[in-house]
Scaffold this motif. Structure first.
Motif, PDB file in Angstrom:
ATOM      1  N   GLY A 171       0.829  -1.203   0.000  1.00 51.52           N
ATOM      2  CA  GLY A 171       0.000   0.000   0.000  1.00 51.52           C
ATOM      3  C   GLY A 171       0.855   1.240   0.000  1.00 51.52           C
ATOM      4  O   GLY A 171       1.964   1.266  -0.557  1.00 51.52           O
ATOM      5  N   ARG A 202       4.796   4.082  -4.657  1.00 51.97           N
ATOM      6  CA  ARG A 202       3.720   3.820  -5.607  1.00 51.97           C
ATOM      7  C   ARG A 202       4.112   2.723  -6.598  1.00 51.97           C
ATOM      8  O   ARG A 202       3.296   1.865  -6.949  1.00 51.97           O
ATOM      9  CB  ARG A 202       3.326   5.110  -6.320  1.00 51.97           C
ATOM     10  N   PHE A 229       3.869  -0.570  -4.776  1.00 46.20           N
ATOM     11  CA  PHE A 229       2.453  -0.911  -4.622  1.00 46.20           C
ATOM     12  C   PHE A 229       1.911  -1.529  -5.905  1.00 46.20           C
ATOM     13  O   PHE A 229       1.247  -2.575  -5.891  1.00 46.20           O
ATOM     14  CB  PHE A 229       1.694   0.354  -4.249  1.00 46.20           C
ATOM     15  N   ILE A 289      -3.947  -4.519   2.278  1.00 45.02           N
ATOM     16  CA  ILE A 289      -3.603  -3.130   2.017  1.00 45.02           C
ATOM     17  C   ILE A 289      -3.393  -2.346   3.310  1.00 45.02           C
ATOM     18  O   ILE A 289      -4.232  -2.351   4.207  1.00 45.02           O
ATOM     19  CB  ILE A 289      -4.714  -2.434   1.200  1.00 45.02           C
ATOM     20  N   THR A 298      -2.785   1.590   4.362  1.00 40.47           N
ATOM     21  CA  THR A 298      -2.811   2.970   3.876  1.00 40.47           C
ATOM     22  C   THR A 298      -2.862   3.919   5.063  1.00 40.47           C
ATOM     23  O   THR A 298      -3.651   3.727   5.987  1.00 40.47           O
ATOM     24  CB  THR A 298      -3.993   3.218   2.912  1.00 40.47           C
ATOM     25  N   THR A 357      -3.995   5.717  -2.688  1.00 43.57           N
ATOM     26  CA  THR A 357      -4.208   4.279  -2.529  1.00 43.57           C
ATOM     27  C   THR A 357      -5.390   3.816  -3.368  1.00 43.57           C
ATOM     28  O   THR A 357      -5.286   2.844  -4.133  1.00 43.57           O
ATOM     29  CB  THR A 357      -4.435   3.925  -1.048  1.00 43.57           C
TER      30      THR A 357
END
Length: 265
Positions: free
Chosen positions: A95, A109, A112, A128, A130, A137
C-alpha cells in the motif's frame, strides 16, 4: 461454537516468535481458531512461511510493507515465486504510507503497483496498508484493476468515503484494537457503516493491543476483545458477529479451518 480469526498479525516478530507455543495456547483458550501472519519484507518471508508450515491453523502472506526502506525491492516474478506455496493466502502487506515519508515517494507507488500485478497474476487477494495516503491508494487500486482480486483494507482508520470506495472495489474492511480506543469514535462509525458481510477483525500483533490491554504487547488471542467490543457497539449478538467475521475471513482468504478440537497449541 464461537470461533474467531485474527486476520492480521506478525508472528515472526520479536515478542511473539520466541513465545509461539504460549501464543498459540492463548489463541485456543480464546477460541481464536486461526491467524494470518503477514509478510513485511522478502528477507523475512521464509520465517513467516516456516511458522505457517509448522501449524495447521496459521496461514501466511508475502509482501513488502510500504514503510520499509533499504530492503530487497520486490518484483512481480519474486513475489509470484515466494507465493507459490500452499499456506500463502494473499499478497501484502502493501500500500502507501505518507505519514512518515511526507514527500510521498514515487518508489512507494511503484512498489504498490508491483504487488497488485503479482496478486492479479496469482489470483490472490491483497492486504492493504494505507496511512495519510487514501486518495492515492484508491486511485492506484483502480488503475491497476485490483477489483479483479479484491482484498482487505487492514487496520482501517480512514474515512467513510474511503471505506465506500474500497467496498465498491470488492474489498473487505478490517478493524484492529484501535476501534476500542476512546479517541476512535470515527473508526467506530465506519464500522457501523460497513456491511456485516465485509467486516474482518485483526490484532496487528504485536502492536495496537485493544482495551483492556492497551499499551501492552499484543497477541492474536486479543482479537476477542476487539470482536466483543464491536459486537456490543453494533448491537449484534457476539456469537453472530464472530460467526460472520469468521465466514468473511474464510471466504476472502479461501481458508479451510482445522476443527477447533484438533487445533494443537
Amino acid at each position: 461454537m464461537t470461533q474467531l480469526i485474527d486476520t492480521h498479525c506478525h508472528l515472526e516478530f520479536p515478542g511473539l516468535k520466541e513465545r509461539l507455543n504460549e501464543v498459540l495456547a492463548n489463541m485456543a483458550a480464546n477460541r481464536v481458531v486461526a491467524a494470518v501472519s503477514i509478510g513485511t519484507t522478502l528477507e523475512r518471508a521464509r520465517e513467516v512461511l516456516e511458522i505457517a508450515e509448522a501449524h495447521p491453523n496459521i496461514w501466511a502472506t508475502v509482501g513488502v510493507h510500504p514503510d520499509n526502506e533499504g530492503v530487497e525491492e520486490p518484483t512481480v516474478e519474486r513475489l509470484v515465486a515466494l507465493a507459490n506455496h500452499a499456506k500463502v493466502v494473499a499478497i501484502g502487506e502493501t500500500g502507501l504510507d505518507y505519514y512518515r515519508l511526507t514527500d510521498a515517494p514515487e518508489w512507494q507507488r511503484t512498489r504498490f503497483r508491483t504487488h497488485i500485478q503479482a496478486a492479479r497474476t496469482l489470483k490472490l487477494p491483497l492486504v492493504i496498508h494505507t496511512r495519510a495516503a487514501a486518495h492515492d491508494t484508491i486511485a492506484i487500486l483502480r488503475e491497476e484493476g485490483a477489483e479483479a482480486v479484491g482484498g482487505v483494507m487492514h487496520c482501517f482508520t480512514e474515512s467513510r468515503e474511503t471505506a465506500k470506495a474500497a467496498l465498491d472495489l470488492g474489498f473487505y474492511i478490517s478493524f484492529s484494537g484501535i476501534a476500542t480506543f476512546k479517541n476512535a469514535a470515527s473508526v467506530r462509525e465506519v464500522a457501523r457503516y460497513v456491511p456485516l458481510d465485509r467486516i474482518l477483525v485483526e490484532t496487528d500483533a504485536p502492536y495496537l493491543a485493544p482495551v483492556p490491554h492497551r499499551g501492552k504487547r499484543c497477541e492474536p488471542a486479543f482479537v476477542r476483545h476487539t470482536a466483543e467490543f464491536l459486537a456490543e457497539f453494533l448491537g449484534i449478538d457476539f456469537a453472530t458477529f464472530a460467526e460472520r467475521t469468521t465466514e468473511n475471513a474464510c471466504r476472502l482468504f479461501s481458508l479451510r479451518l482445522t476443527h477447533p478440537e484438533e487445533v494443537s497449541a
